[in-house]
Scaffold this motif. Sequence first.
Motif, PDB file in Angstrom:
ATOM      1  N   VAL A  26      25.115  23.702 104.472  1.00 26.98           N
ATOM      2  CA  VAL A  26      24.416  23.826 105.750  1.00 26.98           C
ATOM      3  C   VAL A  26      24.512  25.272 106.239  1.00 26.98           C
ATOM      4  N   ASN A  27      23.688  25.623 107.198  1.00 24.52           N
ATOM      5  CA  ASN A  27      23.666  27.012 107.670  1.00 24.52           C
ATOM      6  C   ASN A  27      24.870  27.367 108.533  1.00 24.52           C
ATOM      7  N   ASN A  28      25.353  26.389 109.276  1.00 24.54           N
ATOM      8  CA  ASN A  28      26.529  26.626 110.112  1.00 24.54           C
ATOM      9  C   ASN A  28      27.221  25.311 110.346  1.00 24.54           C
ATOM     10  N   PRO A  29      28.543  25.333 110.506  1.00 23.26           N
ATOM     11  CA  PRO A  29      29.428  26.492 110.600  1.00 23.26           C
ATOM     12  C   PRO A  29      29.727  27.088 109.218  1.00 23.26           C
ATOM     13  N   GLY A  30      30.749  27.955 109.154  1.00 23.61           N
ATOM     14  CA  GLY A  30      31.135  28.568 107.895  1.00 23.61           C
ATOM     15  C   GLY A  30      32.366  29.439 108.088  1.00 23.61           C
ATOM     16  N   ASP A  31      32.747  30.142 107.029  1.00 21.78           N
ATOM     17  CA  ASP A  31      33.906  31.041 107.070  1.00 21.78           C
ATOM     18  C   ASP A  31      33.483  32.461 106.712  1.00 21.78           C
ATOM     19  N   ILE A  45      46.979  39.519 102.301  1.00 23.84           N
ATOM     20  CA  ILE A  45      46.206  38.861 103.348  1.00 23.84           C
ATOM     21  C   ILE A  45      46.633  39.467 104.678  1.00 23.84           C
ATOM     22  N   LYS A  46      45.764  40.332 105.196  1.00 21.14           N
ATOM     23  CA  LYS A  46      46.074  41.111 106.393  1.00 21.14           C
ATOM     24  C   LYS A  46      46.127  40.241 107.640  1.00 21.14           C
ATOM     25  N   GLU A  47      45.111  39.386 107.813  1.00 22.30           N
ATOM     26  CA  GLU A  47      45.076  38.521 108.990  1.00 22.30           C
ATOM     27  C   GLU A  47      44.199  37.298 108.744  1.00 22.30           C
ATOM     28  N   ILE A  48      44.533  36.233 109.481  1.00 18.63           N
ATOM     29  CA  ILE A  48      43.708  35.027 109.503  1.00 18.63           C
ATOM     30  C   ILE A  48      43.498  34.669 110.966  1.00 18.63           C
ATOM     31  N   THR A  49      42.241  34.513 111.354  1.00 19.66           N
ATOM     32  CA  THR A  49      41.951  34.150 112.742  1.00 19.66           C
ATOM     33  C   THR A  49      41.172  32.833 112.767  1.00 19.66           C
ATOM     34  N   GLY A  50      41.229  32.160 113.907  1.00 20.08           N
ATOM     35  CA  GLY A  50      40.488  30.914 114.084  1.00 20.08           C
ATOM     36  C   GLY A  50      41.174  29.693 113.520  1.00 20.08           C
ATOM     37  N   ASP A  51      42.429  29.840 113.062  1.00 20.66           N
ATOM     38  CA  ASP A  51      43.130  28.710 112.433  1.00 20.66           C
ATOM     39  C   ASP A  51      44.327  28.235 113.241  1.00 20.66           C
ATOM     40  N   ARG A  54      47.747  28.032 111.413  1.00 25.78           N
ATOM     41  CA  ARG A  54      48.088  26.924 110.510  1.00 25.78           C
ATOM     42  C   ARG A  54      47.984  27.277 109.022  1.00 25.78           C
ATOM     43  N   LEU A  55      47.255  28.337 108.693  1.00 27.72           N
ATOM     44  CA  LEU A  55      47.022  28.628 107.275  1.00 27.72           C
ATOM     45  C   LEU A  55      48.018  29.647 106.727  1.00 27.72           C
ATOM     46  N   PRO A  56      48.409  29.496 105.465  1.00 27.67           N
ATOM     47  CA  PRO A  56      49.393  30.405 104.866  1.00 27.67           C
ATOM     48  C   PRO A  56      48.797  31.759 104.508  1.00 27.67           C
ATOM     49  N   LYS A  57      49.609  32.795 104.645  1.00 24.24           N
ATOM     50  CA  LYS A  57      49.195  34.131 104.221  1.00 24.24           C
ATOM     51  C   LYS A  57      49.699  34.470 102.822  1.00 24.24           C
ATOM     52  N   ALA A  58      50.527  33.593 102.260  1.00 19.63           N
ATOM     53  CA  ALA A  58      50.972  33.787 100.876  1.00 19.63           C
ATOM     54  C   ALA A  58      49.772  33.562  99.954  1.00 19.63           C
ATOM     55  N   ARG A  77      41.229  42.586  85.394  1.00 20.16           N
ATOM     56  CA  ARG A  77      41.353  43.667  86.361  1.00 20.16           C
ATOM     57  C   ARG A  77      42.446  43.383  87.396  1.00 20.16           C
ATOM     58  N   GLU A  78      43.586  42.937  86.915  1.00 19.09           N
ATOM     59  CA  GLU A  78      44.704  42.680  87.828  1.00 19.09           C
ATOM     60  C   GLU A  78      45.278  43.967  88.406  1.00 19.09           C
ATOM     61  N   ASP A  79      44.806  45.110  87.873  1.00 18.86           N
ATOM     62  CA  ASP A  79      45.222  46.401  88.423  1.00 18.86           C
ATOM     63  C   ASP A  79      44.536  46.705  89.753  1.00 18.86           C
ATOM     64  N   GLN A  80      43.439  45.972  90.040  1.00 25.83           N
ATOM     65  CA  GLN A  80      42.696  46.209  91.280  1.00 25.83           C
ATOM     66  C   GLN A  80      43.311  45.406  92.425  1.00 25.83           C
ATOM     67  N   GLY A  81      43.664  46.100  93.497  1.00 27.01           N
ATOM     68  CA  GLY A  81      44.224  45.435  94.667  1.00 27.01           C
ATOM     69  C   GLY A  81      43.186  45.247  95.761  1.00 27.01           C
ATOM     70  N   PHE A  82      43.439  44.283  96.630  1.00 31.63           N
ATOM     71  CA  PHE A  82      42.541  43.986  97.745  1.00 31.63           C
ATOM     72  C   PHE A  82      43.335  43.676  99.005  1.00 31.63           C
ATOM     73  N   GLU A  83      42.748  44.050 100.128  1.00 31.07           N
ATOM     74  CA  GLU A  83      43.247  43.622 101.436  1.00 31.07           C
ATOM     75  C   GLU A  83      42.219  42.667 102.021  1.00 31.07           C
ATOM     76  N   LEU A  84      42.679  41.488 102.456  1.00 33.87           N
ATOM     77  CA  LEU A  84      41.775  40.422 102.852  1.00 33.87           C
ATOM     78  C   LEU A  84      42.018  39.995 104.293  1.00 33.87           C
ATOM     79  N   SER A  85      40.929  39.857 105.038  1.00 34.84           N
ATOM     80  CA  SER A  85      40.978  39.266 106.381  1.00 34.84           C
ATOM     81  C   SER A  85      40.058  38.056 106.375  1.00 34.84           C
ATOM     82  N   LEU A  86      40.537  36.945 106.938  1.00 36.81           N
ATOM     83  CA  LEU A  86      39.786  35.690 106.929  1.00 36.81           C
ATOM     84  C   LEU A  86      39.586  35.188 108.352  1.00 36.81           C
ATOM     85  N   HIS A  87      38.328  34.882 108.676  1.00 41.10           N
ATOM     86  CA  HIS A  87      38.036  34.274 109.979  1.00 41.10           C
ATOM     87  C   HIS A  87      37.482  32.877 109.770  1.00 41.10           C
ATOM     88  N   LYS A  88      38.236  31.884 110.263  1.00 38.25           N
ATOM     89  CA  LYS A  88      37.813  30.493 110.160  1.00 38.25           C
ATOM     90  C   LYS A  88      36.864  30.192 111.326  1.00 38.25           C
TER      91      LYS A  88
END
Length: 311
Positions: A26-31, A45-51, A54-58, A77-88
Amino acid sequence: MEKIRVYAPATVANVACGFDIFGFAVNNPGDEVVLEKKSTPGIVIKEITGDDGRLPKAVEKNTAGIAIQKYLAHIGREDQGFELSLHKDMPLGSGLGSSAASAVAGVFAANELMGRPLSQKDLLPFAMEGERVACGSAHADNVGPSLLGGFIVIRSYDPLDIIQVPVPADLYASIVHPQIEVNTKDARGILDKEISLATTITQMGNVAGLVAGLLLPDYELIGRSLVDVIIEPSRAILIPGFAEVKAAAIASGALGCSISGSGPSLFALSKGEETAQKVAKAMAAEFAALGIGSEQYVSQINQKGPVVLAD
């Protein structure tokens, strides 16, 4: 690109008669996920909002994190690192594929930043690993439509065989999420372990009828086929007012109504947006009469899946 913002849609799984084999987006809602490359290996995992915390950052316990981790290992490509922010941007435990949308947004974003070494469909196994973390089973009826868009049929898991079924342009979904919780394990544990041959034949007819109704297209056939004689009778008792809400949806013009995923959200399908809006209001009114608040969403079937958003 060094940074990307991706939105992945919610989904309705099972779609009445198609337990564990049907799903649509569906078009909405989403993450929403914001993913940025970093100079050192590893996912943070830098931050999680909207949860509500309740959600783990591990990474190993987070659906988006583990999906990206498995993807990087696969492409070497496990040599490539990422910083992730998630908005629920949807309720947790809603029956709308919340964990799936996070996994899809994460792995789609990673593939974009890595220059798209894999096709969109080839990302599915990594998104499914996010589902394994969330609920113990790597099922595809939520991640499939969230990743690929449209209405999905999972013909087989071994080997994985997923088919996209065209849908009528004027088919709309009304989704109402009552502010109650249904535990997924409870919703699975309550199901009958064995079913009769007669019941199986009835359900198979509805499964075939729904696919035929979508393809023809035949709205009346879609409505006749949106009947679940196996799962819904057991799970309905977990949702207060289920029978009244379903009856209100049908009385307002819906083709059919059932439980989205394991609940507690209910969905209805209708011909036309005007009817779908009317149906959503009627469903919400029945919950309100029981003192239960709700969120309502009305949408065509989302054909795009995840999309890149502008910063």
